[in-house]
Scaffold this active site. Structure first.
Site, PDB file in Angstrom:
ATOM      1  CB  SER A   1      -0.974   0.121   1.008  1.00  0.00           C
ATOM      2  OG  SER A   1      -1.877  -0.955   1.156  1.00  0.00           O
TER       3      SER A   1
ATOM      4  CD  GLN B   1      -8.481  -1.028  -3.304  1.00  0.00           C
ATOM      5  OE1 GLN B   1      -9.339  -1.389  -4.235  1.00  0.00           O
ATOM      6  NE2 GLN B   1      -7.364  -1.863  -3.293  1.00  0.00           N
TER       7      GLN B   1
ATOM      8  CG  ASP C   1      -5.448  -7.155   1.798  1.00  0.00           C
ATOM      9  OD1 ASP C   1      -6.414  -7.097   1.389  1.00  0.00           O
ATOM     10  OD2 ASP C   1      -4.731  -5.991   2.097  1.00  0.00           O
TER      11      ASP C   1
HETATM   12  C1  S3P Z   1      -5.573  -1.201   0.177  1.00  0.00           C
HETATM   13  C2  S3P Z   1      -6.837  -1.345   0.568  1.00  0.00           C
HETATM   14  C3  S3P Z   1      -7.720  -2.584   0.833  1.00  0.00           C
HETATM   15  C4  S3P Z   1      -6.704  -3.915   0.709  1.00  0.00           C
HETATM   16  C5  S3P Z   1      -5.998  -3.858  -0.586  1.00  0.00           C
HETATM   17  C6  S3P Z   1      -4.988  -2.484  -0.345  1.00  0.00           C
HETATM   18  C7  S3P Z   1      -4.957  -0.095  -0.186  1.00  0.00           C
HETATM   19  O1  S3P Z   1      -8.996  -2.595  -0.001  1.00  0.00           O
HETATM   20  O2  S3P Z   1      -7.705  -4.888   0.348  1.00  0.00           O
HETATM   21  O3  S3P Z   1      -5.225  -4.867  -0.638  1.00  0.00           O
HETATM   22  O4  S3P Z   1      -3.764   0.043  -0.384  1.00  0.00           O
HETATM   23  O5  S3P Z   1      -5.884   1.186  -0.238  1.00  0.00           O
HETATM   24  P1  S3P Z   1     -10.263  -1.687   0.635  1.00  0.00           P
HETATM   25  O6  S3P Z   1      -9.693  -0.911   1.639  1.00  0.00           O
HETATM   26  O7  S3P Z   1     -10.524  -0.870  -0.591  1.00  0.00           O
HETATM   27  O8  S3P Z   1     -10.944  -2.660   0.971  1.00  0.00           O
END
Ligand code: S3P
Length: 443
Positions: A25, A172, A322
């Site tokens: 991330s 996200q 995750d």
């Molecule tokens: C992520 C947010 C998560 C996660 C993804 C990485 C990010 O998704 O599942 O692997 O880097 O913002 P969401 O928060 O959108 O569910």
């Protein structure tokens, strides 16, 4: 296509030390926010997995200068908020939902047109969750039915600040809206039902943006003031707790193991799994707690032993979203039941992770019940499950790694087909496990 097979360890424990690979991330965001700053952002410890490399190519196509200066060392010469150029080719984000959704936010803030594509997995995932708010901000989208990739997006001449109430707790979605809002004249607000990871907010603050977070009517409310000038940063990317989770669980389920995982990011909105594993009786010590790149980090010392089933509280889901596939593996070896509910989001990740975990666990001889919003695993109390099965990774790196870890604790090997997907987030996975004494090989 690569098939990897995990050979059961029998009574042999895992021993040794590895360093967690860079956080995925934070790596994506370092490249993206570097592209929006004015001047050179220097990054060390960048995760050089396929997902992040796709983002590096995309920000270069959008006009930023992107240079690899050494292992994990990258410099991004930013073009400033609002300075993105129209890319000449489609942006292919491969397997990466984070890459696609955050970059859509960045592009939506600029008067340019870009086409987004991805692999079979990403092309099945819902993009309507970002299309909806970004359309309200003035962006125009042409995509497949249900808002699936490939999608072409044109940003408006003047992107509009909005106040958006997100139906899902998603970093996200939150990040896409905040990134579009960065180029809006005014203040953009996102309200989410529970706190999702906050790397965007923390990092944008360190780049000099005015970002505020508060709680209001039970919602987490984040605002960003538009059109700041972002100052380039030196960023040391901490290790990824989501990747560290695999060696941690492997050590826990193989009695007598002692494994140290160095440099693990311990942001409270990411570290939920370690709390659940500790509640299950897992022996996890955090050594040398410190701060790196503005994030709490520590070295984890994990010792193998008996685990007992425990609930994974839904309120904690976002902080370990995750990690459910690998939690299922810990649960499979624990004594008693582990109930995981309130995680219907898992059905729209790189795969339908609930269905794949349930089917794969059953194939390996583990008892599991499927719910619309999760699963309940009945553990073996430390007895090796049968194993002896083949699992299709289905373009999902975490499914692949989870079943390879399970294979180490089974009576018979587990083979994972399509295991090349592991390179999206953890290219050193098999090397790291070999260093700890595990036999995971292609054969
Ligand atoms: C992520 C947010 C998560 C996660 C993804 C990485 C990010 O998704 O599942 O692997 O880097 O913002 P969401 O928060 O959108 O569910």
């Amino acid at each position: 296509m690569t098939t990897l097979t995990a050979t059961p360890m029998g009574k042999i424990p895992l021993k040794g030390e590895i360093a967690a690979p860079g956080d995925k991330s934070i790596s994506h965001r370092s490249l993206m926010f570097g592209a929006l700053a004015v001047g050179p952002t220097r990054i060390t410890g960048l995760l050089e997995g396929e997902d992040v490399r796709a983002t590096a190519r995309a920000v270069a196509a959008l006009g930023a200068g992107v240079e690899r200066t050494g292992e994990g060392a990258w410099t991004v010469h930013g073009v400033g908020v609002g300075g993105l150029a129209e890319p000449e080719c489609a942006l292919d984000l491969g397997n990466s939902g984070t890459g696609a959704r955050l970059l859509m936010g960045m592009v939506a803030g600029c008067p340019i047109t870009a086409t987004f594509t991805g692999d079979a997995s990403l092309s099945r995932r819902p993009m309507s969750r970002v299309i909806e708010p970004l359309s309200r901000m003035g962006a125009v989208f042409h995509g497949r039915e249900g808002g699936r990739l490939p999608i072409t997006l044109t940003g408006p001449a003047d992107v509009m600040p909005i106040d958006y109430r997100s139906p899902v707790a998603s970093a996200q979605v939150k990040s896409a809206v905040l990134l579009a809002g960065l180029n809006a004249a005014g203040r953009t607000t996102v309200r989410e039902p529970a706190a999702s990871r906050d790397h965007t907010e923390n990092m944008l603050r360190s780049f000099g943006a005015a970002v505020e977070t508060r709680t209001e009517d039970g919602m987490i409310v984040v605002t960003v003031d538009g059109q700041p000038e972002l100052a380039p940063q030196d960023i040391a990317v901490p290790g990824d707790p989501s990747s560290a989770a695999f060696a941690a669980v492997a050590a826990l389920i193989l009695p007598g193991s002692e494994v140290t995982i160095r440099n693990v990011g311990l942001n409270p909105l990411r570290a939920g799994l370690f709390e659940v594993l500790t509640a299950m009786g897992g022996e996890i010590d955090v050594l040398d707690r410190r701060e790196e790149g503005g994030e709490p980090v520590g070295d984890l010392r994990v010792r193998g032993g008996a685990l007992k089933g425990a609930g994974a509280p839904p309120a904690n889901a976002a902080a370990m979203i995750d990690e459910y596939p690998i939690l299922c593996i810990a649960a499979a070896l624990a004594e008693g039941r582990t109930e995981m509910r309130g995680i219907e989001e898992l059905r729209v990740k790189e795969s339908d992770r609930i269905a794949l975990m349930v089917n794969g666990l059953r194939a390996a001889g583990v008892e599991v019940e499927e719910h619309e919003d999760g699963m309940t695993v009945s553990g073996s109390g430390g007895r090796p499950p049968a194993g002896g099965c083949e699992i299709d990774a289905s373009h999902d790196h975490r499914i692949a790694m989870s079943f390879l870890v399970l294979g180490l604790a089974c009576a018979q090997p587990i083979a994972v087909t399509g295991a090349e997907t592991i390179a999206t987030s953890y290219p050193a996975f098999t090397d790291h496990f070999a260093r700890l004494g595990a036999d995971i090989q292609s054969r």
